[in-house]
Design a protein around this motif. Structure first.
Motif, PDB file in Angstrom:
ATOM      1  N   GLY A 250     -34.016  29.516 -77.308  1.00 15.25           N
ATOM      2  CA  GLY A 250     -34.466  29.970 -78.609  1.00 15.25           C
ATOM      3  C   GLY A 250     -35.402  31.155 -78.513  1.00 15.25           C
ATOM      4  O   GLY A 250     -35.360  32.062 -79.341  1.00 15.25           O
ATOM      5  N   PHE A 288     -29.380  36.621 -78.296  1.00 20.70           N
ATOM      6  CA  PHE A 288     -28.185  36.199 -78.999  1.00 20.70           C
ATOM      7  C   PHE A 288     -27.012  37.106 -78.643  1.00 20.70           C
ATOM      8  O   PHE A 288     -25.885  36.648 -78.447  1.00 20.70           O
ATOM      9  CB  PHE A 288     -28.456  36.227 -80.503  1.00 20.70           C
ATOM     10  CG  PHE A 288     -27.260  35.915 -81.336  1.00 20.70           C
ATOM     11  CD1 PHE A 288     -26.754  34.625 -81.378  1.00 20.70           C
ATOM     12  CD2 PHE A 288     -26.639  36.905 -82.081  1.00 20.70           C
ATOM     13  CE1 PHE A 288     -25.635  34.332 -82.154  1.00 20.70           C
ATOM     14  CE2 PHE A 288     -25.533  36.612 -82.849  1.00 20.70           C
ATOM     15  CZ  PHE A 288     -25.024  35.331 -82.891  1.00 20.70           C
ATOM     16  N   MET A 340     -27.617  23.612 -75.490  1.00 15.50           N
ATOM     17  CA  MET A 340     -28.116  23.919 -76.831  1.00 15.50           C
ATOM     18  C   MET A 340     -28.461  22.650 -77.594  1.00 15.50           C
ATOM     19  O   MET A 340     -28.734  22.689 -78.780  1.00 15.50           O
ATOM     20  CB  MET A 340     -27.092  24.763 -77.598  1.00 15.50           C
ATOM     21  CG  MET A 340     -27.004  26.161 -77.044  1.00 15.50           C
ATOM     22  SD  MET A 340     -26.167  27.314 -78.127  1.00 15.50           S
ATOM     23  CE  MET A 340     -24.481  26.830 -77.930  1.00 15.50           C
TER      24      MET A 340
ATOM     25  N   MET B  37     -25.933  29.108 -81.590  1.00 15.10           N
ATOM     26  CA  MET B  37     -26.682  30.187 -80.927  1.00 15.10           C
ATOM     27  C   MET B  37     -27.468  30.987 -81.957  1.00 15.10           C
ATOM     28  O   MET B  37     -28.631  31.298 -81.776  1.00 15.10           O
ATOM     29  CB  MET B  37     -25.709  31.145 -80.229  1.00 15.10           C
ATOM     30  CG  MET B  37     -25.292  30.729 -78.849  1.00 15.10           C
ATOM     31  SD  MET B  37     -24.084  31.941 -78.275  1.00 15.10           S
ATOM     32  CE  MET B  37     -23.097  30.908 -77.232  1.00 15.10           C
ATOM     33  N   ARG B  38     -26.773  31.320 -83.055  1.00 16.27           N
ATOM     34  CA  ARG B  38     -27.414  32.117 -84.089  1.00 16.27           C
ATOM     35  C   ARG B  38     -28.608  31.364 -84.671  1.00 16.27           C
ATOM     36  O   ARG B  38     -29.703  31.901 -84.811  1.00 16.27           O
ATOM     37  CB  ARG B  38     -26.414  32.397 -85.203  1.00 16.27           C
ATOM     38  CG  ARG B  38     -26.705  33.678 -85.956  1.00 16.27           C
ATOM     39  CD  ARG B  38     -25.847  33.789 -87.197  1.00 16.27           C
ATOM     40  NE  ARG B  38     -26.658  33.486 -88.368  1.00 16.27           N
ATOM     41  CZ  ARG B  38     -27.484  34.372 -88.938  1.00 16.27           C
ATOM     42  NH1 ARG B  38     -27.600  35.583 -88.446  1.00 16.27           N
ATOM     43  NH2 ARG B  38     -28.201  34.035 -89.993  1.00 16.27           N
ATOM     44  N   MET B  40     -30.457  29.023 -83.313  1.00 13.17           N
ATOM     45  CA  MET B  40     -31.589  28.900 -82.388  1.00 13.17           C
ATOM     46  C   MET B  40     -32.213  30.240 -82.066  1.00 13.17           C
ATOM     47  O   MET B  40     -33.427  30.371 -81.983  1.00 13.17           O
ATOM     48  CB  MET B  40     -31.138  28.225 -81.085  1.00 13.17           C
ATOM     49  CG  MET B  40     -30.873  26.748 -81.237  1.00 13.17           C
ATOM     50  SD  MET B  40     -30.244  26.040 -79.720  1.00 13.17           S
ATOM     51  CE  MET B  40     -31.707  25.977 -78.731  1.00 13.17           C
ATOM     52  N   GLN B  41     -31.362  31.223 -81.849  1.00 14.83           N
ATOM     53  CA  GLN B  41     -31.898  32.479 -81.311  1.00 14.83           C
ATOM     54  C   GLN B  41     -32.285  33.473 -82.380  1.00 14.83           C
ATOM     55  O   GLN B  41     -33.017  34.413 -82.109  1.00 14.83           O
ATOM     56  CB  GLN B  41     -30.875  33.121 -80.375  1.00 14.83           C
ATOM     57  CG  GLN B  41     -30.578  32.238 -79.177  1.00 14.83           C
ATOM     58  CD  GLN B  41     -29.874  33.004 -78.103  1.00 14.83           C
ATOM     59  OE1 GLN B  41     -28.685  33.229 -78.204  1.00 14.83           O
ATOM     60  NE2 GLN B  41     -30.600  33.400 -77.081  1.00 14.83           N
ATOM     61  N   VAL B  42     -31.760  33.294 -83.580  1.00 12.63           N
ATOM     62  CA  VAL B  42     -32.109  34.249 -84.626  1.00 12.63           C
ATOM     63  C   VAL B  42     -33.007  33.579 -85.665  1.00 12.63           C
ATOM     64  O   VAL B  42     -34.100  34.051 -85.937  1.00 12.63           O
ATOM     65  CB  VAL B  42     -30.840  34.831 -85.278  1.00 12.63           C
ATOM     66  CG1 VAL B  42     -31.210  35.790 -86.389  1.00 12.63           C
ATOM     67  CG2 VAL B  42     -29.987  35.513 -84.231  1.00 12.63           C
ATOM     68  N   GLN B  44     -34.524  30.461 -85.620  1.00  8.98           N
ATOM     69  CA  GLN B  44     -35.709  29.734 -85.145  1.00  8.98           C
ATOM     70  C   GLN B  44     -36.380  30.418 -83.971  1.00  8.98           C
ATOM     71  O   GLN B  44     -37.177  29.814 -83.272  1.00  8.98           O
ATOM     72  CB  GLN B  44     -35.309  28.306 -84.734  1.00  8.98           C
ATOM     73  CG  GLN B  44     -34.623  27.535 -85.830  1.00  8.98           C
ATOM     74  CD  GLN B  44     -34.156  26.178 -85.359  1.00  8.98           C
ATOM     75  OE1 GLN B  44     -34.284  25.832 -84.190  1.00  8.98           O
ATOM     76  NE2 GLN B  44     -33.604  25.399 -86.261  1.00  8.98           N
ATOM     77  N   ALA B  45     -36.047  31.691 -83.763  1.00  9.96           N
ATOM     78  CA  ALA B  45     -36.523  32.373 -82.556  1.00  9.96           C
ATOM     79  C   ALA B  45     -38.044  32.380 -82.461  1.00  9.96           C
ATOM     80  O   ALA B  45     -38.615  32.115 -81.406  1.00  9.96           O
ATOM     81  CB  ALA B  45     -35.988  33.798 -82.515  1.00  9.96           C
TER      82      ALA B  45
END
Lengths: 381, 647
Positions: A250, A288, A340, B37-38, B40-42, B44-45
């Protein structure tokens, strides 16, 4: 031999076969392997050792193996299916008796030059034997109980041996991969419906029995399930791996922290960072965009497998190619779900990226088989 | 087996169809992966990035050096000394048991302490240094250092710990520090992270406790990057914090030492000496005393038990915590109240037949035969009780109480010591509230001679004396400066009493110690410029029962210690130009002028001389006895030096 009904003469022969390889697939595989080299270089703290160099050698060896296998006509491989399956079963049994223990589980046989993981090999030989079985089986009999029982047995025997090691990840892959091949071959929907319904029933029984007198699992097993469903409930205990993995992933954000800048993997918060959890390093350092790009590469590999399989009139070749594609898909889908936090942590590596000899070579052998099917596919007209 | 083209067609179609189903399943799954992925990484980054920082960066506290405490002359009273420790690192030690066995052959290790340390070691990561033993001698450290090759993982180390170089002298004033306890943590609101350091020393009593915040300083910290195992990778930034403020007390170490030594000749006593001008507390003694250094690391159970079970209560700071009936030392208050109220003049007399009769109850004077006609000066000089019984009836308790309060009775002085008492200055309202009873005339009579409900601490008596001497509402001051910033002197405003009235009272006090009939004549000072003015007090802690009176048990020596009279004496000197005011209480000591008086004189003389006073300040007949007494004193060397400004 269904193959003979087509235009055998138009199948390329000799060195010219090399031109008929599925080159885009080979290039995609190399691209994914390069992502792996990059990440192994990063987790080693900017060093070719201890992981990148051996991994590169194995990939090169794998590439050679793939091309060599692709040169051999597919019908040879079909004839070898039974032998390969039998050999891998024997090796699995061998692990029972001679295997060395690594990571708490017996998985390897040391052949001197390589430590072989028969369970890896089985993933391919199982697909081969099933493809060969359905190629041989009269198409009308596909869904008859007796003819369904035989492939089931072919799947469950190695699954049982793998579970004894114990290697839950591989067992899962064998069952799902084998089931997928049976599905492709056309086994009636009913069987799958029954299995899925049974599975759903079992899961609900397991959960509803909790705390009652007929409780199906031990208390600690329930706690493991709890930890999977909510890792934050035990962040330093069993949930540690998954929590740390999610944090690393994250924190990558859109573009990541930059190559070699990932703090979580660098500081060892990540477990198994060069094997099963290597995806988190990629996601942390390249964000990402990097993670999604890898997913796209994988999707393209699957796409090429589909394209190759569906344009192949040979039953063995198309079932085999689809089966290998599904197995490959299962590899990365389970691994990514795991890191994940979508699936429990089972030991499944990220294909072609995670450090590991057997997995890499076996996958390249598998793609060699799909290439062989591709090169030797029957040409109409 | 041959297969018909139709069969093959069916097969191909079926595989294509099933393949499509499977393919869309796979596509769906990949969609889920991409979406995750989106997410988590975007989406909740930021959240995860914060968690990552927390993971990576560890704050380590740097304990600041505790502020030092000095006396008024700059002599250290509380300091930080090197604490030699022996530390073990488990991962370096290898075979911990063998290493500790070898260590035990070299130096003594307390088994309990060792067990505690080993438990802590096993709780922590292998690379964390754990203290095995501390407060070791330099010899022990040297022994360990020399044998280092045989002791892998054992490290001699040095830290800071509190030390009180003057030991017992300041235990009641400065108090002591000790390792922070769970009880402390539950009580303290303050969330200073320093308190979380194991064995962090905080002030437990006295100035150490009251000035904890100033003395502690501000925690420094270093931000360090750690790896998953907690091992330090590198230091990212460092802030050394702010060391604690240094305090300077108004107390004089030499005088304090003398006071403690002199008080120790009695069983249980307290004394306060202060400046009537500035209010500076020059010495605050309470005997017996104890060694505060024993508390610094946590006192052992037997030692603590010995202190708590001692009937002379060494832990109590009697000079500010003890509340005693002031006895005849209270008579100045009644005198002033009467003068101020105008109910009598200095030459008005009362007749003392040896008792006063109120209703059918007799109130006795201490002198059975009576004093005859008594005026103001004679009443103080000879401490005639009947005179005050009469005054009390004329003035009333409320006026007396009001007067006494202006001299500090009933007031809790704001000085940084533990459990400072306010004593009790009763009046009608107080009794109504406290006992739900009406004030009776007998209560006034008792109060007029400092008995009954009236209670005061030696500090309050010293303040009273200082205010009488200076005529100002001087306030006691213990802290001279904090980090070099002088604390203001308070209360140099006039008390608001007629200066003539004050002078009459002072003359009465002078008569006590300088006239042949005075109750304190024996504690006079034979030096013209150092004349002492004082007042004795002997306060009963029991009622003499009728049966006892019949049996004739009235002398103190016949009673058990805890039922004997308290001996009190208040005094200031020199009479003409007061520089020092003192109050002494000897618990259950007997007669005020015979027991407490000499003590007060010794202390005042020492203070005026700045050292052991010359014998010629004492009346010639007493010199031999005084010399013998000084010989018994256990003084620190510097305090025994003759005074610098010796007259």
């Amino acid at each position: 031999m269904s193959y003979l009904e087509y235009y055998v003469k138009r199948v390329p022969t000799g060195p010219s076969k090399i031109l008929h390889l599925n080159w885009p697939l080979a290039i995609l595989l190399t691209a994914v392997a390069c992502v792996g080299f990059l990440m192994l270089y990063s987790v080693a703290g900017g060093s070719m050792t201890p992981w990148v160099e051996p991994q590169m050698k194995r990939f090169a060896l794998g590439m050679v193996l793939m091309i060599a296998i692709a040169m051999v006509p597919i019908w040879f491989w079909r004839n070898m299916a039974g032998l390969a399956y039998g050999a891998s079963l024997l090796l699995l049994l061998g692990v029972e008796f001679f295997g060395s223990t690594g990571m708490g589980a017996q998985r390897w046989i040391d052949l001197g030059f390589i430590r072989l993981q028969p369970s890896e090999l089985t993933k391919i030989t199982l697909v081969m034997i099933l493809a060969a079985y359905y190629d041989w089986l009269d198409i009308g009999k596909t869904s008859r109980p007796l003819w369904v029982a035989i492939p089931l047995l072919l799947i469950l025997v190695p699954t049982y041996l793998v579970l004894r090691q114990p290697d839950l990840g591989t067992a899962l892959l064998l069952v799902m991969g084998g089931g997928a091949v049976m599905f492709i071959a056309g086994v009636s929907w009913w069987y799958f419906g029954i299995v899925i319904a049974g599975g759903v029933g079992l899961v609900s029984a397991v959960f509803s029995s909790r705390g009652t007198s007929w409780q199906l699992l031990k208390d600690y097993q329930y706690r493991r399930i709890d930890t999977f469903l909510d890792p934050s409930s035990d962040p330093l205990g069993a949930g540690y791996h998954i929590t740390q993995s999610k944090i690393a992933l994250g924190s990558g954000g859109w573009t990541g922290r930059g190559f070699m800048q990932g703090t979580q993997s660098r500081l060892n918060f990540l477990p198994e960072k060069h094997t099963d959890f290597i995806f988190t390093t990629l996601a942390e350092e390249f964000g990402f965009l990097g993670a999604f790009s890898l997913l796209v590469l994988y999707a393209l590999i699957i796409l090429f497998c589909f394209y190759s399989a569906l344009s192949n009139k040979d039953r063995f070749g198309s079932i085999l190619t689809l089966g290998i594609g599904v197995t490959f898909f299962l590899f990365f889908a389970i691994n990514m779900s795991m890191v994940m936090g979508l699936a429990p942590v089972v030991g499944v590596p990220l294909p072609l990226v995670s450090y590991g000899g057997s997995a890499m070579l076996v996958l390249m052998v598998a793609f060699g088989l799909t290439q062989s099917a591709h090169v030797h596919r029957p040409r109409s007209r | 087996m041959k297969r018909s083209p139709k069969d093959t067609e069916t097969s191909v179609r079926r595989i294509t169809r099933r393949g499509m189903v499977l393919g869309s399943l796979q596509l769906g799954m990949m969609g889920v992966l991409g979406w995750r992925m989106r997410q988590m990484q975007v989406e909740q980054a930021d959240e995860f990035r914060l968690l990552a920082e927390e993971n990576r960066i560890n704050m380590r506290l740097i304990a600041p050096a505790r502020g030092l405490i000095f006396d008024r002359g700059g002599i250290p009273v509380a300091e930080n000394t090197q604490n030699y420790r022996i530390v073990i690192v488990r991962e370096d030690a290898g075979d911990v048991d063998a290493v500790i066995d070898r260590l035990r052959q070299l130096i003594y290790l307390d088994p309990d302490e060792l067990e505690r340390s080993l438990r802590e070691m096993n709780r922590r990561s292998a690379f964390v240094p754990v203290t095995l033993t501390d407060q070791r001698s330099w010899e022990d450290i040297a022994t360990v250092a020399v044998n280092a090759p045989a002791l892998p993982g054992i490290i001699p180390d040095v830290g800071l710990t509190r030390h009180y170089p003057l030991g017992p002298d300041f235990s009641h004033i400065v108090g002591y520090v000790g390792p922070v306890s769970d009880y402390d943590l539950s009580r303290i609101e303050d969330k200073d992270p320093l308190l979380q350091i194991p064995k962090f020393q905080i002030g437990k009593t006295g100035v150490e406790n009251k000035y904890e915040r100033e003395l502690r300083g501000k925690a420094g910290n270093k931000r360090i990057e750690v790896n998953a195992a907690g091992r330090v990778m590198r230091e990212l930034s460092r802030d050394n914090g702010v060391p604690g403020a240094n305090l300077q007390l108004t107390v004089d170490t030499n005088l304090q030492n003398f006071v403690e030594a002199r008080l120790s000749l009695e069983e249980s006593a307290a004394a306060v000496i202060m400046s009537p001008q500035s209010g500076d507390l020059l010495a605050i003694g309470s005997a017996p005393t104890f060694d505060p250094n024993k508390f610094v690391r946590g006192i052992s159970v037997p030692d603590y038990k010995a202190l708590t079970e001692n009937i002379y209560r060494p832990l109590a700071n009697k000079s500010v915590q003890g509340a005693y009936p002031p006895g005849s030392t209270f008579k100045m208050m009644v005198t002033l109240a009467a003068l101020d109220a105008g109910v009598m003049g200095p030459e008005d007399t009362e007749y003392c037949p040896g008792f006063s009769k109120v209703g059918d109850r007799r109130f006795h004077c201490w002198k059975r035969g009576g004093h005859g006609y008594v005026n103001l000066e004679k009443s103080l000089q000879q401490s005639c009780d009947v005179y005050y019984y009469e005054l009390a009836q004329k003035v009333g308790i409320d006026k007396i109480a009001e007067t006494a309060r202006r001299f500090g009775f009933g007031e809790r002085f704001d000085i940084p010591m533990s459990a400072v008492t306010s004593g009790i200055m009763p009046d009608k309202a107080w009794k109504r509230e406290r006992y739900d009873a009406e004030w009776r005339i007998g209560d006034s009579l008792n109060a007029s001679i400092g008995q009954g409900y009236v209670l005061a601490s030696p500090l309050q008596l010293a303040v009273m004396t200082a205010r009488l001497a200076s005529g100002t509402s001087v306030m006691p001051r213990l802290i001279k400066s904090v980090d070099g910033v002088e604390t203001p002197i308070e209360g140099d405003t006039p008390l608001g009493f007629n200066e003539n009235h004050l002078r009459m009272v002072r003359r009465g006090m002078y008569a006590v110690t300088n006239t042949r009939r005075g109750t304190g004549y024996s504690v006079r000072i034979d030096a013209d410029n150092q004349r002492i003015a004082g007042k004795s007090g002997t306060s009963q802690v029991r009622n003499i029962t009728v049966a006892e009176r019949a049996r004739g048990v009235t002398s103190n020596a016949d009673l058990p210690w805890e039922r004997r009279d308290h001996a009190l004496f208040v005094a200031y000197a020199p009479y003409e130009n007061p520089t020092h005011a003192a109050a002494v209480v000897v618990e259950h000591g007997g007669g005020g002028s015979s027991v407490a008086g000499p003590l007060a004189r010794d202390i005042l003389l020492y203070a005026m001389h700045g050292g052991i006073p010359p014998l010629d300040a004492y009346p010639s007949s007493q010199r031999a006895r005084i010399r013998a007494q000084f010989a018994k004193l256990e003084l620190r060397e510097s305090a025994a030096q003759p005074g610098r400004d010796r007259a």
